[in-house]
Design an enzyme around this catalytic site. Structure first.
Site, PDB file in Angstrom:
ATOM      1  CG  HIS A 121      -8.453  -3.048  -2.232  1.00 29.67           C
ATOM      2  ND1 HIS A 121      -9.331  -2.492  -3.149  1.00 29.67           N
ATOM      3  CD2 HIS A 121      -8.187  -2.214  -1.143  1.00 29.67           C
ATOM      4  CE1 HIS A 121      -9.941  -1.394  -2.487  1.00 29.67           C
ATOM      5  NE2 HIS A 121      -9.230  -1.330  -1.298  1.00 29.67           N
ATOM      6  CG  ASN A 135     -12.335  -0.906   3.770  1.00 26.91           C
ATOM      7  OD1 ASN A 135     -12.884  -1.329   4.848  1.00 26.91           O
ATOM      8  ND2 ASN A 135     -11.222  -0.270   3.789  1.00 26.91           N
ATOM      9  CG  ASP A 165      -2.119   1.055   1.036  1.00 31.77           C
ATOM     10  OD1 ASP A 165      -3.359   0.609   0.862  1.00 31.77           O
ATOM     11  OD2 ASP A 165      -1.779   2.223   1.057  1.00 31.77           O
TER      12      ASP A 165
HETATM   13  P1  AMP Z   1      -9.661   1.163   0.324  1.00 36.49           P
HETATM   14  O1  AMP Z   1      -9.957   2.637   1.269  1.00 36.49           O
HETATM   15  O2  AMP Z   1     -10.065  -0.042   1.176  1.00 36.49           O
HETATM   16  O3  AMP Z   1     -10.263   1.375  -0.719  1.00 36.49           O
HETATM   17  O4  AMP Z   1      -8.328   1.154   0.107  1.00 36.49           O
HETATM   18  C1  AMP Z   1      -7.563   1.622  -0.838  1.00 36.49           C
HETATM   19  C2  AMP Z   1      -6.195   1.708  -0.591  1.00 36.49           C
HETATM   20  O5  AMP Z   1      -5.412   1.715  -1.759  1.00 36.49           O
HETATM   21  C3  AMP Z   1      -5.581   2.644   0.387  1.00 36.49           C
HETATM   22  O6  AMP Z   1      -4.968   2.129   1.414  1.00 36.49           O
HETATM   23  C4  AMP Z   1      -4.513   3.356  -0.635  1.00 36.49           C
HETATM   24  O7  AMP Z   1      -3.310   3.802   0.052  1.00 36.49           O
HETATM   25  C5  AMP Z   1      -4.020   2.525  -1.342  1.00 36.49           C
HETATM   26  N1  AMP Z   1      -3.634   2.928  -2.843  1.00 36.49           N
HETATM   27  C6  AMP Z   1      -4.040   3.850  -3.700  1.00 36.49           C
HETATM   28  N2  AMP Z   1      -3.377   4.140  -4.612  1.00 36.49           N
HETATM   29  C7  AMP Z   1      -2.414   3.139  -4.584  1.00 36.49           C
HETATM   30  C8  AMP Z   1      -1.188   2.854  -5.556  1.00 36.49           C
HETATM   31  N3  AMP Z   1      -0.928   3.695  -6.559  1.00 36.49           N
HETATM   32  N4  AMP Z   1      -0.528   1.785  -5.255  1.00 36.49           N
HETATM   33  C9  AMP Z   1      -0.609   1.377  -3.664  1.00 36.49           C
HETATM   34  N5  AMP Z   1      -1.671   1.455  -2.951  1.00 36.49           N
HETATM   35  C10 AMP Z   1      -2.677   2.200  -3.458  1.00 36.49           C
END
Ligand code: AMP
Length: 116
Positions: A102, A89, A32
């Site tokens: 994810h 989520n 992440d």
């Molecule tokens: P959610 O809030 O469950 O949708 O989690 C989305 C997650 O994706 C968050 O923890 C972000 O920090 C992560 N995220 C967003 N863009 C990227 C990226 N390019 N590479 C890695 N993680 C990401």
């Protein structure tokens, strides 16, 4: 949103240069970008699925594969003894911000209890 706009689809296709920490036939894992714990991985299906509830029953094998990869990587990251947390989520009220399914793998410290 099309698969072309989806940031996790771009990662899966290797377009952002994100390093994979694990892979299986239908899933990949990467770190992440804003880690909430010393270890914070995301395990995602290669195929674009917006959220868990879009999988349907036929998606059961994909869900199993995501969990298998998550558990294998937790072991690889040294989290099995102390334990770790898996989070999905599923939708905006749960805080989902990236609409490509994810599994968060969180560990490496004593985690707080933010459930709800
Ligand atoms: P959610 O809030 O469950 O949708 O989690 C989305 C997650 O994706 C968050 O923890 C972000 O920090 C992560 N995220 C967003 N863009 C990227 C990226 N390019 N590479 C890695 N993680 C990401």
């Amino acid at each position: 949103m099309t698969d072309g706009d989806c940031i996790f689809c771009q990662i899966v296709r290797g377009e952002l240069g994100t390093e994979f920490v694990g892979e299986s036939e239908n899933a990949v894992a990467f770190r992440d970008v804003q880690p909430q714990a010393p270890v914070h991985l995301l395990v995602v299906p290669r195929q674009h699925v917006p959220a868990l509830r879009d999988l349907g029953w036929e998606g059961g094998s994909v869900a199993t594969e995501l969990l298998e990869l998550a558990v294998d990587l937790a072991r690889q990251e040294g989290l099995h003894e102390g334990g770790y947390r898996l989070v999905i989520n599923d939708g905006p009220d749960a805080g989902q911000t990236v609409f490509h399914l994810h599994v968060h793998v969180l560990g490496g410290k004593k985690l707080h209890e933010p459930l709800g």
